[in-house]
Design a protein around this motif. Sequence first.
Motif, short mmCIF file in Angstrom:
data_model
loop_
_atom_site.label_atom_id
_atom_site.label_comp_id
_atom_site.label_asym_id
_atom_site.label_seq_id
_atom_site.Cartn_x
_atom_site.Cartn_y
_atom_site.Cartn_z
N ILE A 1 -30.55 19.87 19.27
CA ILE A 1 -29.16 19.99 19.70
C ILE A 1 -28.42 18.67 19.51
O ILE A 1 -27.25 18.63 19.10
CB ILE A 1 -29.09 20.45 21.17
N GLY A 2 -29.12 17.57 19.76
CA GLY A 2 -28.46 16.27 19.67
C GLY A 2 -28.36 15.70 18.27
O GLY A 2 -27.51 14.83 18.02
N ALA A 3 -29.20 16.19 17.34
CA ALA A 3 -29.21 15.61 15.98
C ALA A 3 -27.85 15.67 15.29
O ALA A 3 -27.40 14.66 14.73
CB ALA A 3 -30.29 16.30 15.15
N PRO A 4 -27.14 16.81 15.28
CA PRO A 4 -25.82 16.81 14.63
C PRO A 4 -24.83 15.84 15.27
O PRO A 4 -24.02 15.22 14.56
CB PRO A 4 -25.36 18.27 14.79
N ILE A 5 -24.90 15.69 16.58
CA ILE A 5 -23.99 14.76 17.27
C ILE A 5 -24.31 13.33 16.87
O ILE A 5 -23.40 12.53 16.58
CB ILE A 5 -24.10 14.96 18.79
N VAL A 6 -25.61 12.99 16.86
CA VAL A 6 -26.01 11.65 16.46
C VAL A 6 -25.63 11.38 15.01
O VAL A 6 -25.13 10.30 14.66
CB VAL A 6 -27.52 11.45 16.68
N LEU B 1 -29.18 19.36 8.11
CA LEU B 1 -28.57 19.13 9.42
C LEU B 1 -27.12 18.70 9.23
O LEU B 1 -26.82 17.96 8.29
CB LEU B 1 -29.34 18.05 10.19
N PRO B 2 -26.21 19.14 10.07
CA PRO B 2 -24.82 18.71 9.94
C PRO B 2 -24.69 17.19 9.92
O PRO B 2 -25.30 16.50 10.73
CB PRO B 2 -24.15 19.32 11.18
N PHE B 3 -23.93 16.68 8.97
CA PHE B 3 -23.70 15.24 8.77
C PHE B 3 -24.98 14.50 8.38
O PHE B 3 -24.99 13.26 8.39
CB PHE B 3 -23.10 14.59 10.02
N GLY B 4 -26.03 15.22 8.03
CA GLY B 4 -27.31 14.58 7.74
C GLY B 4 -27.26 13.67 6.53
O GLY B 4 -27.76 12.54 6.56
N ARG B 5 -26.67 14.11 5.44
CA ARG B 5 -26.63 13.31 4.22
C ARG B 5 -25.76 12.07 4.40
O ARG B 5 -26.13 10.97 3.96
CB ARG B 5 -26.13 14.16 3.06
N SER B 6 -24.61 12.22 5.06
CA SER B 6 -23.73 11.07 5.29
C SER B 6 -24.39 10.04 6.19
O SER B 6 -24.28 8.82 5.96
CB SER B 6 -22.41 11.53 5.90
N ALA B 7 -25.08 10.51 7.25
CA ALA B 7 -25.77 9.60 8.15
C ALA B 7 -26.89 8.86 7.43
O ALA B 7 -27.11 7.66 7.66
CB ALA B 7 -26.31 10.36 9.35
N ALA B 8 -27.60 9.57 6.54
CA ALA B 8 -28.69 8.94 5.81
C ALA B 8 -28.17 7.82 4.90
O ALA B 8 -28.80 6.75 4.79
CB ALA B 8 -29.43 9.99 4.97
N ARG B 9 -27.04 8.03 4.26
CA ARG B 9 -26.48 6.98 3.41
C ARG B 9 -26.14 5.74 4.23
O ARG B 9 -26.38 4.62 3.78
CB ARG B 9 -25.24 7.50 2.68
N LYS B 10 -25.58 5.92 5.41
CA LYS B 10 -25.23 4.79 6.26
C LYS B 10 -26.49 3.99 6.66
O LYS B 10 -26.43 2.77 6.82
CB LYS B 10 -24.52 5.26 7.53
N ALA B 11 -27.60 4.67 6.85
CA ALA B 11 -28.84 4.02 7.29
C ALA B 11 -29.73 3.60 6.13
O ALA B 11 -30.87 3.17 6.36
CB ALA B 11 -29.60 4.95 8.22
N ALA B 12 -29.25 3.71 4.90
CA ALA B 12 -30.03 3.36 3.70
C ALA B 12 -31.29 4.22 3.59
O ALA B 12 -32.39 3.71 3.34
CB ALA B 12 -30.37 1.88 3.68
#
Length: 319
Positions: free
Chosen positions: A93-98, A179-190
Amino acid sequence: MFWPTSASSPTTPFANAESCNRSSAASPDRTFGNTQQGGARSISVASSDGLTVDQKISLPRVPSDEDIHQMNWQMRPMAETWRGGRASLRWLIGAPIVNANVALRAKDKQHARALIAAHFARFLDTCRVSVTLDGPLPESGRGCILCYNETSFIDVAAFGVSMWPHVDRAAAADIYAYLPFGRSAARKAAIEMVPRGNRLATERLLKRMVAAVRRGERLAWGGEGRLYGRDGIGRFKVGASLIAIRAQAPLIPVVFHGGHHALPLGSIRARSGRIRVRFGTPIPTTGLKEEEARGLADHVQEEVARIYAVLKEACREDA
């Protein structure tokens, strides 16, 4: 009041009490007074003419320490399943928010990774699992490939809370991109998503990874390419070996142990415990050619399996 009499019956209603008293006196396990004997209590009841009747009333037995331990042992699977299910649900539940916070609010790579690590830390805390790390850590600025194993999802969480200080770039299965926003978050974290079933896209990814290692980055790459799901080491693929050979950089085996016991793949039963992360000795690749990638992958797998066996034996001795 008139009481019927007969040759075979007593003349008073308390005659049976006298008989009871006589049998009580003859029996060593019957006593007068208010006393405890075994699991029953003897209570003397007085009649109107001074006779007493000795009665035994059964009382519930007080549970012993062994009984309490047995009850706790029987309840443990239920508690562990509840704990693991709760932790997994909270993470999902928290993964998309994070991910959204990372993608939209993270200022840099370190901030993005701190948000991801905090989410994994909550998961591990709920499961009551700790993470320790030891071994020769890779130096910053010296390009290398960290090739590691994973037995279950809790190993992914252990990676997320312990490895970021020692990793400049990482690879992850593209399933996390769903996961929602998963690809964008991954780019930010390298974090690079590894495409499956697309050889051309995989080759482009390998080229980017080789260039990053040559610039001095420390790259983390899963050796098995998936969660193995067993108490051991699966067959290593050649991806990490190809990158190491092309970049002529050392390949460092990293071992995760304890995940299969803590939270087996396909289960939500979370046992409290510890995940040990151990860095092995760097394996040089100078002079190796691409056709030797398969042999290098097998060598790294053997080294990871050896360290895994050492940690498993140490865990057994600690228990």
